[in-house]
Write a protein that holds these residues in place. Structure first.
Motif, PDB file in Angstrom:
ATOM      1  N   ARG A   7       1.321   5.231   1.393  1.00  0.00           N
ATOM      2  CA  ARG A   7       1.004   5.883   2.665  1.00  0.00           C
ATOM      3  C   ARG A   7      -0.379   6.538   2.566  1.00  0.00           C
ATOM      4  O   ARG A   7      -0.700   7.161   1.558  1.00  0.00           O
ATOM      5  N   HIS A   8      -1.157   6.405   3.626  1.00  0.00           N
ATOM      6  CA  HIS A   8      -2.492   6.996   3.647  1.00  0.00           C
ATOM      7  C   HIS A   8      -2.962   7.154   5.087  1.00  0.00           C
ATOM      8  O   HIS A   8      -2.401   6.549   5.994  1.00  0.00           O
ATOM      9  N   ILE A   9      -3.968   7.978   5.254  1.00  0.00           N
ATOM     10  CA  ILE A   9      -4.592   8.185   6.559  1.00  0.00           C
ATOM     11  C   ILE A   9      -6.073   7.826   6.421  1.00  0.00           C
ATOM     12  O   ILE A   9      -6.743   8.282   5.498  1.00  0.00           O
ATOM     13  N   HIS A  10      -6.586   7.018   7.335  1.00  0.00           N
ATOM     14  CA  HIS A  10      -8.004   6.675   7.356  1.00  0.00           C
ATOM     15  C   HIS A  10      -8.790   7.812   7.991  1.00  0.00           C
ATOM     16  O   HIS A  10      -8.370   8.365   9.009  1.00  0.00           O
ATOM     17  N   ASP A  35      -0.458   1.300  -6.124  1.00  0.00           N
ATOM     18  CA  ASP A  35      -1.497   0.942  -5.161  1.00  0.00           C
ATOM     19  C   ASP A  35      -2.817   0.783  -5.911  1.00  0.00           C
ATOM     20  O   ASP A  35      -3.307   1.730  -6.518  1.00  0.00           O
ATOM     21  N   TYR A  42      -4.519  10.513   0.788  1.00  0.00           N
ATOM     22  CA  TYR A  42      -3.196  10.112   0.321  1.00  0.00           C
ATOM     23  C   TYR A  42      -2.235  11.291   0.289  1.00  0.00           C
ATOM     24  O   TYR A  42      -2.645  12.441   0.199  1.00  0.00           O
ATOM     25  N   THR A  74     -13.195   6.981   4.315  1.00  0.00           N
ATOM     26  CA  THR A  74     -12.304   7.049   3.170  1.00  0.00           C
ATOM     27  C   THR A  74     -10.855   7.060   3.625  1.00  0.00           C
ATOM     28  O   THR A  74     -10.565   6.897   4.815  1.00  0.00           O
ATOM     29  N   GLN A  75      -9.962   7.245   2.686  1.00  0.00           N
ATOM     30  CA  GLN A  75      -8.543   7.358   2.956  1.00  0.00           C
ATOM     31  C   GLN A  75      -8.031   8.602   2.242  1.00  0.00           C
ATOM     32  O   GLN A  75      -8.486   8.908   1.142  1.00  0.00           O
ATOM     33  N   ARG A 126       0.838  -1.196   0.000  1.00  0.00           N
ATOM     34  CA  ARG A 126       0.000   0.000   0.000  1.00  0.00           C
ATOM     35  C   ARG A 126       0.875   1.248   0.000  1.00  0.00           C
ATOM     36  O   ARG A 126       1.994   1.237   0.470  1.00  0.00           O
TER      37      ARG A 126
END
Length: 75
Positions: free
Chosen positions: A14-17, A43, A33, A30-31, A12
């Motif tokens: 990098r991301h934040i939920h 990804d 980026y 959502t996420q 994956r």
């Protein structure tokens, strides 16, 4: 929201939920980026519409993203 940049992990980018919700409406889950991440291209669920605007600040970096949620009355 104050957080740290997530670390790298296999498979994956990098991301934040994120969960955002208008009262009495279902939540948006959502996420978000980070721009210019090498893993964005590989990804499978990366969505360029969900890339944050990251800018330099005095104490590090700040990121911006605008959510628009329907209040359930057509507005």
């Amino acid at each position: 929201l104050e957080t740290i940049v997530p670390g790298l992990y296999p498979g994956r980018t990098r991301h934040i939920h994120v969960i955002a919700q208008v009262p009495n409406q279902p939540p948006l889950i959502t996420q978000l980026y980070f721009p210019d991440e090498p893993a964005n291209a590989s990804d499978g669920i990366f969505n360029p519409a969900l890339v944050m605007d990251v800018q330099e600040a005095e104490d590090g970096e700040v990121a911006f993203f605008t959510f628009v949620l329907d209040e359930g009355n057509g507005v």
